[in-house]
Design a protein around this motif. Sequence first.
Motif, PDB file in Angstrom:
ATOM      1  N   LEU A 334     -12.483  -0.683   8.070  1.00  0.00           N
ATOM      2  CA  LEU A 334     -13.363   0.475   7.935  1.00  0.00           C
ATOM      3  C   LEU A 334     -13.434   0.958   6.486  1.00  0.00           C
ATOM      4  CD1 LEU A 334     -12.530   2.542  11.147  1.00  0.00           C
ATOM      5  CD2 LEU A 334     -14.773   1.662  10.488  1.00  0.00           C
ATOM      6  N   VAL A 335     -12.306   0.906   5.776  1.00  0.00           N
ATOM      7  CA  VAL A 335     -12.318   1.282   4.360  1.00  0.00           C
ATOM      8  C   VAL A 335     -13.240   0.352   3.576  1.00  0.00           C
ATOM      9  CG1 VAL A 335     -10.923   1.493   2.262  1.00  0.00           C
ATOM     10  CG2 VAL A 335     -10.007   2.287   4.453  1.00  0.00           C
ATOM     11  N   ALA A 336     -13.149  -0.959   3.858  1.00  0.00           N
ATOM     12  CA  ALA A 336     -14.003  -1.925   3.158  1.00  0.00           C
ATOM     13  C   ALA A 336     -15.472  -1.741   3.524  1.00  0.00           C
ATOM     14  CB  ALA A 336     -13.545  -3.348   3.480  1.00  0.00           C
ATOM     15  N   VAL A 337     -15.741  -1.463   4.788  1.00  0.00           N
ATOM     16  CA  VAL A 337     -17.123  -1.253   5.219  1.00  0.00           C
ATOM     17  C   VAL A 337     -17.720  -0.020   4.552  1.00  0.00           C
ATOM     18  CG1 VAL A 337     -18.576  -0.586   7.175  1.00  0.00           C
ATOM     19  CG2 VAL A 337     -16.934  -2.443   7.432  1.00  0.00           C
ATOM     20  N   MET A 338     -16.963   1.059   4.521  1.00  0.00           N
ATOM     21  CA  MET A 338     -17.486   2.319   4.001  1.00  0.00           C
ATOM     22  C   MET A 338     -17.644   2.310   2.488  1.00  0.00           C
ATOM     23  SD  MET A 338     -15.800   5.371   6.335  1.00  0.00           S
ATOM     24  CE  MET A 338     -14.107   4.806   6.374  1.00  0.00           C
ATOM     25  N   PHE A 339     -16.709   1.664   1.762  1.00  0.00           N
ATOM     26  CA  PHE A 339     -16.692   1.814   0.308  1.00  0.00           C
ATOM     27  C   PHE A 339     -16.746   0.503  -0.468  1.00  0.00           C
ATOM     28  CE2 PHE A 339     -14.203   5.254   2.281  1.00  0.00           C
ATOM     29  CZ  PHE A 339     -15.023   6.323   1.963  1.00  0.00           C
ATOM     30  N   GLY A 340     -16.719  -0.634   0.218  1.00  0.00           N
ATOM     31  CA  GLY A 340     -16.719  -1.908  -0.485  1.00  0.00           C
ATOM     32  C   GLY A 340     -15.326  -2.301  -0.937  1.00  0.00           C
ATOM     33  N   PRO A 341     -15.150  -3.529  -1.448  1.00  0.00           N
ATOM     34  CA  PRO A 341     -13.816  -4.030  -1.761  1.00  0.00           C
ATOM     35  C   PRO A 341     -13.285  -3.669  -3.139  1.00  0.00           C
ATOM     36  CG  PRO A 341     -15.418  -5.762  -2.117  1.00  0.00           C
ATOM     37  CD  PRO A 341     -16.189  -4.571  -1.583  1.00  0.00           C
ATOM     38  N   ARG A 342     -14.130  -3.119  -4.010  1.00  0.00           N
ATOM     39  CA  ARG A 342     -13.729  -2.989  -5.411  1.00  0.00           C
ATOM     40  C   ARG A 342     -12.456  -2.169  -5.579  1.00  0.00           C
ATOM     41  NH1 ARG A 342     -17.022  -0.677 -10.722  1.00  0.00           N
ATOM     42  NH2 ARG A 342     -15.594  -1.606 -12.235  1.00  0.00           N
ATOM     43  N   TYR A 343     -12.390  -0.994  -4.975  1.00  0.00           N
ATOM     44  CA  TYR A 343     -11.218  -0.130  -5.108  1.00  0.00           C
ATOM     45  C   TYR A 343     -10.460  -0.018  -3.787  1.00  0.00           C
ATOM     46  CZ  TYR A 343     -13.200   1.281  -9.597  1.00  0.00           C
ATOM     47  OH  TYR A 343     -13.688   1.282 -10.885  1.00  0.00           O
ATOM     48  N   MET A 344     -10.482  -1.079  -3.024  1.00  0.00           N
ATOM     49  CA  MET A 344      -9.875  -1.032  -1.700  1.00  0.00           C
ATOM     50  C   MET A 344      -8.363  -0.801  -1.769  1.00  0.00           C
ATOM     51  SD  MET A 344      -9.935  -3.798   1.377  1.00  0.00           S
ATOM     52  CE  MET A 344      -8.802  -3.562   2.746  1.00  0.00           C
ATOM     53  N   ALA A 345      -7.685  -1.400  -2.745  1.00  0.00           N
ATOM     54  CA  ALA A 345      -6.233  -1.219  -2.849  1.00  0.00           C
ATOM     55  C   ALA A 345      -5.889   0.246  -3.042  1.00  0.00           C
ATOM     56  CB  ALA A 345      -5.676  -2.051  -4.001  1.00  0.00           C
ATOM     57  N   THR A 346      -6.669   0.934  -3.859  1.00  0.00           N
ATOM     58  CA  THR A 346      -6.417   2.350  -4.105  1.00  0.00           C
ATOM     59  C   THR A 346      -6.748   3.202  -2.887  1.00  0.00           C
ATOM     60  OG1 THR A 346      -6.886   2.086  -6.468  1.00  0.00           O
ATOM     61  CG2 THR A 346      -7.001   4.318  -5.567  1.00  0.00           C
ATOM     62  N   LEU A 347      -7.932   2.999  -2.320  1.00  0.00           N
ATOM     63  CA  LEU A 347      -8.372   3.838  -1.209  1.00  0.00           C
ATOM     64  C   LEU A 347      -7.524   3.617   0.035  1.00  0.00           C
ATOM     65  CD1 LEU A 347     -12.250   3.675  -1.644  1.00  0.00           C
ATOM     66  CD2 LEU A 347     -10.622   5.332  -2.560  1.00  0.00           C
ATOM     67  N   PHE A 348      -7.220   2.354   0.346  1.00  0.00           N
ATOM     68  CA  PHE A 348      -6.343   2.113   1.489  1.00  0.00           C
ATOM     69  C   PHE A 348      -4.948   2.648   1.204  1.00  0.00           C
ATOM     70  CE2 PHE A 348      -3.570  -0.591   4.175  1.00  0.00           C
ATOM     71  CZ  PHE A 348      -4.064  -0.195   5.408  1.00  0.00           C
ATOM     72  N   GLY A 349      -4.582   2.706  -0.088  1.00  0.00           N
ATOM     73  CA  GLY A 349      -3.300   3.293  -0.447  1.00  0.00           C
ATOM     74  C   GLY A 349      -3.205   4.754  -0.031  1.00  0.00           C
ATOM     75  N   PHE A 350      -4.301   5.498  -0.196  1.00  0.00           N
ATOM     76  CA  PHE A 350      -4.300   6.897   0.229  1.00  0.00           C
ATOM     77  C   PHE A 350      -4.241   7.011   1.754  1.00  0.00           C
ATOM     78  CE2 PHE A 350      -6.022   7.710  -4.062  1.00  0.00           C
ATOM     79  CZ  PHE A 350      -5.176   8.750  -4.435  1.00  0.00           C
ATOM     80  N   VAL A 351      -4.961   6.151   2.451  1.00  0.00           N
ATOM     81  CA  VAL A 351      -4.878   6.138   3.911  1.00  0.00           C
ATOM     82  C   VAL A 351      -3.446   5.828   4.339  1.00  0.00           C
ATOM     83  CG1 VAL A 351      -5.720   5.053   6.028  1.00  0.00           C
ATOM     84  CG2 VAL A 351      -7.292   5.441   4.127  1.00  0.00           C
ATOM     85  N   PHE A 352      -2.833   4.875   3.647  1.00  0.00           N
ATOM     86  CA  PHE A 352      -1.481   4.457   3.999  1.00  0.00           C
ATOM     87  C   PHE A 352      -0.462   5.543   3.680  1.00  0.00           C
ATOM     88  CE2 PHE A 352       2.366   1.839   3.827  1.00  0.00           C
ATOM     89  CZ  PHE A 352       2.210   1.115   4.995  1.00  0.00           C
ATOM     90  N   LEU A 353      -0.746   6.379   2.693  1.00  0.00           N
ATOM     91  CA  LEU A 353       0.140   7.500   2.403  1.00  0.00           C
ATOM     92  C   LEU A 353       0.274   8.392   3.633  1.00  0.00           C
ATOM     93  CD1 LEU A 353       1.787   9.461   0.698  1.00  0.00           C
ATOM     94  CD2 LEU A 353      -0.350  10.317  -0.283  1.00  0.00           C
ATOM     95  N   SER A 354      -0.832   8.656   4.302  1.00  0.00           N
ATOM     96  CA  SER A 354      -0.791   9.437   5.537  1.00  0.00           C
ATOM     97  C   SER A 354       0.077   8.746   6.584  1.00  0.00           C
ATOM     98  CB  SER A 354      -2.208   9.641   6.074  1.00  0.00           C
ATOM     99  OG  SER A 354      -2.193  10.300   7.317  1.00  0.00           O
ATOM    100  N   HIS A 355      -0.066   7.434   6.687  1.00  0.00           N
ATOM    101  CA  HIS A 355       0.755   6.634   7.611  1.00  0.00           C
ATOM    102  C   HIS A 355       2.234   6.851   7.330  1.00  0.00           C
ATOM    103  CE1 HIS A 355       2.758   2.957   9.077  1.00  0.00           C
ATOM    104  NE2 HIS A 355       1.735   2.798   9.900  1.00  0.00           N
ATOM    105  N   GLN A 356       2.593   6.871   6.046  1.00  0.00           N
ATOM    106  CA  GLN A 356       3.997   6.969   5.690  1.00  0.00           C
ATOM    107  C   GLN A 356       4.543   8.388   5.805  1.00  0.00           C
ATOM    108  OE1 GLN A 356       4.137   3.752   6.243  1.00  0.00           O
ATOM    109  NE2 GLN A 356       5.992   3.940   5.038  1.00  0.00           N
ATOM    110  N   ILE A 357       3.675   9.389   5.685  1.00  0.00           N
ATOM    111  CA  ILE A 357       4.122  10.749   5.985  1.00  0.00           C
ATOM    112  C   ILE A 357       4.487  10.839   7.463  1.00  0.00           C
ATOM    113  CG2 ILE A 357       3.410  13.169   6.122  1.00  0.00           C
ATOM    114  CD1 ILE A 357       1.662  12.662   3.651  1.00  0.00           C
ATOM    115  N   GLY A 358       3.659  10.218   8.299  1.00  0.00           N
ATOM    116  CA  GLY A 358       3.996  10.134   9.714  1.00  0.00           C
ATOM    117  C   GLY A 358       5.288   9.363   9.939  1.00  0.00           C
TER     118      GLY A 358
END
Length: 411
Positions: A334-358
Amino acid sequence: MTIATSSVRSGPNIPLVIACGCLIALISFGPRSAMGLFFQPMTEARDWSREIFALAIAIQNLVWGIGQPVAGMMADRYGTWKTMTIGAVLYATGLLLMIDADSAVALHVSAGVLIGLGIAFSSFSLVLAAFGRTVSPAQRSIAFGIGTASGSLGQFLFAPLGGALIANIGWQDTLLVFMGLVAFIPLFAIALRGKSDHSGAAVPASNQKLTEAVAEAFGTRGFILLTIGFFVCGFHVAFITVHLPPYIADLGLDPAWGATAIALIGLCNIVGSLASGYIGGRYSKPIFLSLIYLGRSITIFAFIMLPVTPVSVLVFSGVMGLLWLSTIPPTSGLVAVMFGPRYMATLFGFVFLSHQIGSFLGVWLGGKIYDETGSYDAIWWCGIVLGILAALIHLPIQEKPVPRLAAEPAQ
C-alpha cells in the motif's frame, strides 16, 4: 511465480538481489525472533524479575522502530549496503555485550539499544525497499511476500537452533554463534547496494524531495490509518514472541513446547507470507488486512478460552503463523501504491515505527502485568480488542496513488 528480470539503469542481477535480500532477512530476523528463548535462562542466572528482561526487549523493539525511519533515509540517500553494514556492526556488538550483561542497565543497552539499532539498520524493511525499486510494479507484492517469508524462515530455523544450542552449549555461547552469523550480512548486502535515485521506474523520477515526500505521506488519510493499524501488528507479534514460551511453561507444559511454538509460527508464516504476497497483488489490500487482524482476534480468543494442551499450542501456533507477518506484504504494498518506490524505505520506516511502538508496549506490559498479577490474561484480552479495532481501521483506506502520482504514467 518468476520475478521479472528487466534491467534498470544500473543493470542489477535481479535473481541475485532477491536471493541475497532473502538471506539478509533470514539472518537479521532469526536471532531477534529467538530472544524469548533466553528469557528463563538469563533471568534465572542473573536473578532478575521478568519485567527487567521484558523491558530490555521492549526497548529493543522501540529503538528498532525509532531507528527505522533514520535507516530508511540513509538507505534512500547513501545506499543499502552502507546502511546494512552499520547495522550488522551494531547488531553483533549488542549480542556480544549481552553475554556479560550483569545488570539491568547493561542488558537494556546491549539487548535493547544496540541490538534494536542493529536490526533497524539491517532488517527486512530495507530489503523490501530494495526489492521495490528493483522489480516491476506488477511483481512487487509477490517479491515482498518472498522477502517476508524469508524472515519467517529465519524464525523457523533459529527457534529450534537456539533452543538446541542453549541446551547443549549454554546461552552465552549461543549468543556468540548468533553474532558470527550476523557478521555475514554486509557480504550479502553488496548485491543490494544502490539507493532511491536508481529506481527502476519506467518514467523519470520526480524532483520531489525527501521532506516533501514525508509531508505528503502524513497529509494522506490512508497513510495515517495504515500507520495506526500497524501498531496492533507489533503489539501482537512482540508479546507472543517473548511471552508465549514462559506462558506455556507456567501452565505446566514442558518448556520445549515454547520453542516448538515459536518455530511452528515461523514455519507457517512462510506459507502465510507467500500467500499474502499473492493475494495482495490480486485483491483489495485494505480488506485483506482487515481480515488478517480479525482472524488474529478470533484465534487468540479461542486459545485463551480453551484448555491449553500441546495440541492447542500447535493449533494456535499454526493459525497465528499464517497470520503472523502476512500483514507486511499488503502494508508495504500500500505504501508503494500510494507514493511510489522512490522513498519507500523512509515512508515504510515511519509506518514500521508505529509497529515497534506497539511491540514495545506488548513486550513491556506483558512483563509488568504478569509481575503485578501473576497472569497474562489482561494482556491477551487487550490483544483481542486491538485486533478488532485494527480490522475496522483498515476498511476506509483507499488503494490508489496520491494525486501527484495519479497524474503521471504508472511506475
